[in-house]
Design an enzyme around this catalytic site. Structure first.
Site, PDB file in Angstrom:
ATOM      1  N   GLU A  73      -9.512  -9.981  -7.822  1.00  0.00           N
ATOM      2  CA  GLU A  73      -8.516  -8.909  -7.678  1.00  0.00           C
ATOM      3  C   GLU A  73      -7.414  -9.012  -8.737  1.00  0.00           C
ATOM      4  O   GLU A  73      -6.960  -7.990  -9.263  1.00  0.00           O
ATOM      5  CB  GLU A  73      -7.933  -8.938  -6.255  1.00  0.00           C
ATOM      6  CG  GLU A  73      -8.975  -8.522  -5.219  1.00  0.00           C
ATOM      7  CD  GLU A  73      -8.595  -8.804  -3.776  1.00  0.00           C
ATOM      8  OE1 GLU A  73      -7.456  -9.281  -3.530  1.00  0.00           O
ATOM      9  OE2 GLU A  73      -9.418  -8.556  -2.883  1.00  0.00           O
ATOM     10  N   ASN A  85      -1.663  -0.269   7.384  1.00  0.00           N
ATOM     11  CA  ASN A  85      -1.160  -1.628   7.644  1.00  0.00           C
ATOM     12  C   ASN A  85      -0.348  -2.211   6.491  1.00  0.00           C
ATOM     13  O   ASN A  85      -0.192  -3.426   6.382  1.00  0.00           O
ATOM     14  CB  ASN A  85      -2.284  -2.553   8.133  1.00  0.00           C
ATOM     15  CG  ASN A  85      -3.400  -2.742   7.134  1.00  0.00           C
ATOM     16  OD1 ASN A  85      -3.281  -2.327   5.983  1.00  0.00           O
ATOM     17  ND2 ASN A  85      -4.478  -3.383   7.555  1.00  0.00           N
ATOM     18  N   HIS A  93      -1.690  -5.492   1.356  1.00  0.00           N
ATOM     19  CA  HIS A  93      -2.972  -6.149   1.100  1.00  0.00           C
ATOM     20  C   HIS A  93      -2.711  -7.554   0.571  1.00  0.00           C
ATOM     21  O   HIS A  93      -1.784  -7.769  -0.192  1.00  0.00           O
ATOM     22  CB  HIS A  93      -3.777  -5.383   0.040  1.00  0.00           C
ATOM     23  CG  HIS A  93      -4.957  -6.172  -0.456  1.00  0.00           C
ATOM     24  ND1 HIS A  93      -6.169  -6.181   0.206  1.00  0.00           N
ATOM     25  CD2 HIS A  93      -5.093  -7.033  -1.505  1.00  0.00           C
ATOM     26  CE1 HIS A  93      -7.000  -7.007  -0.436  1.00  0.00           C
ATOM     27  NE2 HIS A  93      -6.368  -7.531  -1.474  1.00  0.00           N
ATOM     28  N   TYR A 147     -12.102  -2.447  -3.102  1.00  0.00           N
ATOM     29  CA  TYR A 147     -12.648  -2.486  -1.739  1.00  0.00           C
ATOM     30  C   TYR A 147     -14.181  -2.451  -1.733  1.00  0.00           C
ATOM     31  O   TYR A 147     -14.776  -2.093  -0.721  1.00  0.00           O
ATOM     32  CB  TYR A 147     -12.082  -1.327  -0.910  1.00  0.00           C
ATOM     33  CG  TYR A 147     -10.668  -1.577  -0.412  1.00  0.00           C
ATOM     34  CD1 TYR A 147     -10.360  -2.728   0.327  1.00  0.00           C
ATOM     35  CD2 TYR A 147      -9.642  -0.677  -0.656  1.00  0.00           C
ATOM     36  CE1 TYR A 147      -9.076  -2.961   0.798  1.00  0.00           C
ATOM     37  CE2 TYR A 147      -8.344  -0.905  -0.185  1.00  0.00           C
ATOM     38  CZ  TYR A 147      -8.081  -2.053   0.541  1.00  0.00           C
ATOM     39  OH  TYR A 147      -6.804  -2.286   1.016  1.00  0.00           O
ATOM     40  N   LYS A 169       0.837  -1.200   0.000  1.00  0.00           N
ATOM     41  CA  LYS A 169       0.000   0.000   0.000  1.00  0.00           C
ATOM     42  C   LYS A 169       0.879   1.260   0.000  1.00  0.00           C
ATOM     43  O   LYS A 169       2.098   1.188   0.222  1.00  0.00           O
ATOM     44  CB  LYS A 169      -0.922  -0.040   1.233  1.00  0.00           C
ATOM     45  CG  LYS A 169      -1.914  -1.220   1.226  1.00  0.00           C
ATOM     46  CD  LYS A 169      -2.803  -1.187   2.472  1.00  0.00           C
ATOM     47  CE  LYS A 169      -3.776  -2.358   2.501  1.00  0.00           C
ATOM     48  NZ  LYS A 169      -4.642  -2.323   3.726  1.00  0.00           N
TER      49      LYS A 169
END
Ligand code: DAT
Ligand code: MG
Length: 152
Positions: free
Chosen positions: A128, A114, A117, A51, A11
């Site tokens: 995805e 975080n 992914h 998402y 990310k």
């Protein structure tokens, strides 16, 4: 166990913090096979689709804003059991609860930062990978030392 593929992304926080090599290296050292890799700043449309399952959650606008805020390293990794195995390497969604030795356990503090992914199952992996990559961007190849990674 059958070969499978999963979608992994560093990310924007992981890219900004210079953690790309560390994160990528953990999947590489584990023995999984890299079959797709690119750096891009996701469009709002891509982020909202990625998402989409969280569309109704209060954190959704912030999540989309965050993931579109800068470059992301998008990857596809292949291997037997790689979907669940990658989630083990990544660790729990809340980094303070992620086990030491995992990516989030070692490198993050905040659920909203975080660093990585990973697809959570075969269906999301398929979705995805198709969302982030064109088929011709993925390489099917055999590492020369494959027999030393996995028993035939
Ligand atoms: P994961 O990324 O472990 O698959 P998820 O799919 O439940 O976790 O959520 C996607 C991302 O959304 C997660 O990595 C961080 C963010 N997120 C999830 N729950 C959140 C919350 N309660 N507050 C803020 N961000 C959250
Ligand atoms: Mg998820």
């Amino acid at each position: 166990m059958a070969e499978e593929r999963t979608f992994i992304a560093v990310k924007p926080d992981g890219v900004q913090r210079g953690l790309v090599a560390d994160i990528l290296g953990r999947f590489e050292r584990k023995g999984f096979k890299l079959v797709g890799l690119k750096l891009l700043t996701p469009s709002r449309s891509l982020a909202e689709q990625h998402y989409g399952i969280h569309r109704e959650r209060p954190f959704f606008p912030g999540l989309v804003g965050f993931i579109t805020s800068g470059p992301v390293v998008a990857m596809v990794w292949e291997g037997a059991g790689v979907i669940a195995g990658a989630r083990v390497l990544i660790g729990a969604t809340k980094p303070l609860e992620a086990a030491p030795g995992t990516i989030r356990g070692d490198l993050a503090m905040d659920i909203g930062r975080n660093v990585v992914h990973g697809s959570d199952g075969p269906e999301s992996a398929r979705f995805e990978i198709g969302l982030w990559f064109h088929p011709e961007e993925l390489s099917s190849w055999e590492p020369a030392d494959q027999g030393w990674r996995r028993q035939a």
